[in-house]
Design a protein around this motif. Structure first.
Motif, short mmCIF file in Angstrom:
data_model
loop_
_atom_site.label_atom_id
_atom_site.label_comp_id
_atom_site.label_asym_id
_atom_site.label_seq_id
_atom_site.Cartn_x
_atom_site.Cartn_y
_atom_site.Cartn_z
N GLU A 57 21.05 18.76 15.19
CA GLU A 57 20.46 17.46 15.46
C GLU A 57 18.94 17.61 15.50
O GLU A 57 18.44 18.68 15.82
N VAL A 79 11.37 19.00 5.95
CA VAL A 79 10.57 20.16 6.35
C VAL A 79 10.99 21.35 5.48
O VAL A 79 12.19 21.62 5.37
N GLU A 244 4.88 14.56 19.62
CA GLU A 244 6.07 15.26 19.13
C GLU A 244 6.13 16.63 19.77
O GLU A 244 5.10 17.29 19.91
N MET A 245 7.33 17.03 20.16
CA MET A 245 7.55 18.38 20.68
C MET A 245 8.88 18.84 20.13
O MET A 245 9.68 18.03 19.68
N LYS A 246 9.12 20.14 20.22
CA LYS A 246 10.45 20.63 19.90
C LYS A 246 11.41 20.03 20.94
O LYS A 246 11.14 20.08 22.13
N THR B 274 10.01 26.68 21.96
CA THR B 274 9.15 25.50 21.76
C THR B 274 8.54 25.42 20.36
O THR B 274 7.67 24.60 20.10
N HIS B 276 7.69 24.31 16.95
CA HIS B 276 7.91 23.09 16.17
C HIS B 276 8.36 23.47 14.76
O HIS B 276 8.06 24.56 14.28
#
Ligand SMILES: Cc1cc2nc3c(=O)[nH]c(=O)nc-3n(C[C@H](O)[C@H](O)[C@H](O)COP(=O)(O)OP(=O)(O)OC[C@H]3O[C@@H](n4cnc5c(N)ncnc54)[C@H](O)[C@@H]3O)c2cc1C
Ligand code: SF4
Ligand code: SF4
Ligand code: FES
Lengths: 283, 339
Positions: A57, A79, A244-246, B274, B276
Motif C-alpha cells: 500500500e 517512482v 509527505e513522509m514515509k 523513514t 522516502h
C-alpha cells in the motif's frame, strides 16, 4: 468496532495518462460495494492508502472532489523501482485494488471560508489542489469563497496535469489561472508564461489581505516561494503546506511519519507555516 | 487474600479450564513467556524475561487479514485472536508498559481491533519484585517494584505463601469463590509493607528526571546528539525488546492469487524506516535515529500522552550489544554536556 486496517475493494474504472512521458496516470476508482460508497466521505487535502493486494500500500492524496461521491481519483507518479506505484501503473481497467481512508486533516475549509484563496502548485503535487479547486468551484460552494487565484507550474508543458480541466478553468470568469513552465520548445506550441513559480508569483503580486494560500510542490519550489509570500505580506498562519513522509498505517500508530510530536498522517498532512515553525525541521 | 504456595498449581490447573496461562520461564539461557501445560506444575521465578510480554498483546508478527483475488474482485477475511489469557507473574514495569501501549492502540479516533481484542481477553497477575537488579530504574519513572498500575492482581511472595492484592474486577473474578484463597490478616500486609521497603532499598538511587523534558524541548540541535549515538550500531534490540515501543510495518505474504497482510515490529533505529520513495531520508544517520528514540520516549510521548514512555525495565541496557545505557544518555542530556 471498525477495523482501520481493512481496505475497501475498489475497481479501476478509468485510467488517464496525464503526461507525455507516461510517468503520471490518474486512476478513477469506483466502489465495489454500494454501502462503502454511501459511507465514504472526505475533505480536500486528505489522502488514502491505496494498495495492490500482494504488493503493498502507499499513501496518495485524493485528487477528485468530495462533491463527486461516485468515484475517488488518485494521480500517481511511477517512482523508478517503486513497488506499489509500478504495480498500479501496470494495472488495467477492471482490476480491483484496496483503499483505506480517508486519512489526515485535509484543508481547513471552515477557516478558509469567506477568504480569498491563492493556490500555488508545482509539478505533480497538484493532486489535492485539484480536489480543493473543484470543491470550491462547485455551485453549492463557490459563494462561500472569495477570489480564487491559481498559479500552477511544471518543468515543461507536457508535465502539467489535468490539461482538459485547466482549459475549462481558463474559460471561467470566477477564477484567475496562471500556468507557467520552466522551459519549452517551439514545438510545444506553448502560449502561457515561461518562468519558475516563485518568479511568476513575484510578478503577479497577489494581495495578501484576507487570503489563505495553499502551496504544494517540490521542495525547491517551496523553498523559493515562501520568501516571496513573506515579502508580499502573507502571514505564516495563513500559508498552508501539505507534507509527505514515509507512511504505513495512516492513523498515527506505526510510528514512522512524525515530525516532533505530530504525526503527519494523522495531525497533517496539511500544516500552516506557523505550525511547522514550532516543530523540529526533520522532514 | 492469601494463597499457600502448595495450592498454586491447583489454582492454575483450574484456570487452564477457561484460560491459556502464560508464565515467564527460563530455558537454555533464554527467557520468555510460554504457555503453561495442564498438570505440568509451575516454576515461578520473578523474571525479567529477555523478550517482554508485549508480544502476547502485540505479536512480533501477526496476520491482519487474508485476501484471495477472484475474477470479480477480492475476498478478504480477518482473524482475531480471542484466546482468553492469564499472564501469570508479570512484573509491575511490564504491566505498566501495557498501559502505554493502550494509549496508542485504543485511541478515541481509531481502535486497533487486534490489540484491543487481546487486551480485553487478558488478565494480568503481577508478581512484586523482591530483588530489583542493577539495571532496574522503575522508581525513576513513577513506578516501583510493588507498583500496581495496569495489574488485575498483585502477588507478593511471603515465603510459604503469597499475599494477593485485588486491584481490578477482572482480577477479582479470577479468584472469586476459589477455595485456595483465604483472607489475609493485618500481619500479612505488614509483612508486605516491609518487603516493599526492602525492595525499594535495593533500588539504585532515583534518577532525577524532572528537568529532562525541558532540556529536550531545547536541545534538538545540541552537540550532545553528535556524541551520545556514536557507539550505537543500529541493531534495534533496544526497541524490539522495549515493552512500550509500538512501531510496526505492514507487508504482504503472497502465494499465487492469495496471501496475507501481516504486521511486524519495526524500529526507528533502521534507516529504511523513514526512507522516502524519492530517496530522501529525514533521518539519514544514526544520530537522527537515536535522537528520535530518545525524543519519542521522553518528549513527544509526554506531549501527546502526558507521560514518558519508558518504564525503567532495563532491557535496553542489558541487551544492548555495545553497552549503551539509556540512563547515562539521560544524565548527559540533563547535564547539558556539550562537546
Ligand atoms: C500524504 C501523502 C500523499 C501523497 N500523494 C501522492 C500523490 O497524490 N501522487 C503520487 O504519485 N504520490 C503521492 N505520494 C507519494 C507516494 O506515497 C510514494 O511515491 C509511494 O509511497 C511510493 O511507493 P512505491 O511502493 O512505489 O515505492 P517504494 O517501493 O516504497 O520505494 C521506491 C524507492 O524507494 C527506495 N527504496 C525502497 N525500498 C528500499 C530498500 N529496501 N532499499 C533501498 N531503497 C529502497 C528506492 O529508491 C526505490 O526506488 C504521497 C505521499 C504522502 C505521504
Ligand atoms: S526504554 Fe529501556 S528501560 Fe525504558 S521501558 Fe524501554 S527497554 Fe525498558
Ligand atoms: S540496542 Fe544499543 S546498539 Fe542496538 S540500536 Fe539500541 S542503542 Fe543502538
Ligand atoms: S503512517 Fe503510521 S504513524 Fe503515520
Amino acid at each position: 468496532m471498525k477495523n482501520p486496517y481493512l481496505p475497501l475493494p475498489m475497481r479501476i474504472e478509468k485510467i488517464t495518462v496525464e503526461t507525455g512521458d507516461k510517468s503520471l496516470k490518474t486512476f478513477s476508482l469506483g466502489f465495489v460495494r454500494e454501502e462503502d460508497q454511501r459511507r465514504f466521505s472526505f475533505v480536500p487535502g486528505q489522502f488514502a492508502e491505496v494498495g495492490i493486494f500482494g504488493k503493498g500500500e502507499a499513501p496518495f492524496g485524493i485528487a477528485s472532489s468530495p462533491m463527486d461521491t461516485t468515484r475517488v481519483e488518485f494521480t500517481v507518479y511511477k517512482v523508478p523501482g517503486g513497488t506499489v506505484t509500478t504495480a498500479l501503473h501496470e494495472a488495467c481497467v477492471g482490476y480491483v485494488v484496496g483503499m483505506r481512508g480517508p486519512y489526515g486533516n485535509g484543508f481547513p475549509l471552515g477557516a478558509m471560508q469567506g477568504c480569498d484563496i491563492l493556490i500555488i502548485g508545482g509539478g505533480f503535487a497538484f493532486t489535492t489542489l485539484r480536489s480543493l479547486v473543484n470543491y470550491m468551484l462547485h455551485s453549492d460552494n463557490r459563494a462561500r469563497f472569495g477570489r480564487i487565484q491559481i498559479i500552477y507550474g511544471a518543468r515543461e508543458p507536457g508535465l502539467l496535469l489535468y490539461k482538459e480541466e485547466l482549459a475549462e478553468w481558463q474559460q471561467r470568469n470566477d477564477l484567475a489561472l496562471t500556468l507557467t513552465v520552466d522551459r519549452c520548445t517551439p514545438a510545444d506550441g506553448w502560449t502561457g508564461c515561461v518562468g519558475v513559480v516563485p518568479k511568476v508569483l513575484q510578478e503577479a503580486r497577489p494581495p495578501a489581505a484576507n487570503t489563505y494560500t495553499v502551496v504544494c510542490g517540490p521542495p525547491v519550489m517551496i523553498r523559493f516561494t515562501l520568501p516571496v509570500l513573506q515579502e508580499l505580506g502573507f502571514g505564516p498562519e495563513r500559508i498552508l503546506l501539505s507534507l509527505e513522509m514515509k507512511m504505513k498505517c495512516g492513523i498515527g500508530v506505526c510510528g514512522r511519519c512524525n515530525i516532533g510530536h505530530k504525526y503527519v498522517c494523522k495531525d497533517g498532512p496539511v500544516f500552516s507555516l506557523a505550525e511547522l515553525s514550532q516543530l523540529p525541521s526533520e522532514y | 487474600m492469601i494463597i499457600r504456595k502448595a495450592a498454586v498449581a491447583k489454582f492454575l490447573d483450574g484456570l487452564l479450564k477457561e484460560y491459556a496461562v502464560y508464565i515467564p520461564r527460563r530455558r537454555e539461557g533464554y527467557s520468555e513467556y510460554t504457555p503453561l501445560d495442564p498438570g505440568s506444575g509451575y516454576f515461578w521465578q520473578g523474571l525479567n524475561t529477555q523478550k517482554p510480554p508485549k508480544e502476547l498483546l502485540f505479536p512480533h508478527g501477526e496476520t491482519l487479514y487474508s485476501y484471495r483475488l477472484r475474477s470479480d474482485g477480492v475476498e478478504l477475511r480477518t482473524h482475531f485472536d480471542e484466546e482468553k489469557r492469564v499472564l501469570f507473574g508479570i512484573r509491575p514495569c511490564d504491566a505498566k508498559g501495557f498501559c502505554y501501549l493502550d494509549r496508542v492502540f485504543t485511541r478515541q479516533d481509531y481502535q486497533d481491533v487486534y490489540y484491543q481484542t487481546r487486551r480485553n481477553n487478558t488478565v494480568l497477575i503481577g508478581l512484586a519484585c523482591l530483588a530489583p537488579t542493577t539495571t532496574c530504574f522503575c522508581t525513576s519513572l513513577g513506578g516501583g517494584p510493588f507498583d500496581t498500575e495496569g495489574l488485575d492482581l498483585l502477588w507478593v511472595d511471603l515465603g510459604e505463601r503469597y499475599a494477593v492484592r485485588v486491584l481490578a474486577p477482572k482480577g477479582e473474578a479470577l479468584i472469586k469463590g476459589r477455595p485456595e484463597f483465604v483472607p489475609a490478616g493485618e500481619a500479612d500486609w505488614q509483612a508486605v509493607r516491609e518487603l516493599e521497603g526492602g525492595a525499594l532499598g535495593k533500588m539504585a538511587p532515583v534518577l532525577d528526571l524532572s528537568g529532562l523534558k525541558k532540556r529536550l524541548d531545547e536541545n534538538y540541535s545540541d552537540s550532545v546528539w553528535d556524541r551520545v549515538f556514536e557507539k550505537c550500531i543500529g541493531c534495534a534490540a533496544c526497541t524490539y525488546l522495549c515493552p512500550t515501543c509500538h512501531c510496526f510495518d505492514l507487508s504482504y505474504e503472497v502465494e499465487g492469487s492469495q496471501g496475507l497482510c501481516v504486521r511486524t515490529w519495526d524500529s526507528c533505529a533502521f534507516p529504511l524506516f523513514t526512507l522516502h520513495a524519492s530517496g530522501h531520508n529525514p533521518r539519514p544517520t544514526g544520530k537522527e535515529r537515536f535522537r528520535q528514540r530518545v525524543m519519542h520516549k521522553f518528549r513527544y510521548f509526554v506531549e501527546n500522552w502526558g507521560v514518558m514512555s519508558c518504564v525503567g525495565c532495563g532491557r535496553c541496557i542489558i541487551h544492548c550489544p555495545v553497552n549503551l545505557d539509556i540512563r547515562d544518555v539521560l544524565r548527559q542530556i540533563i547535564a547539558g554536556v556539550s562537546a
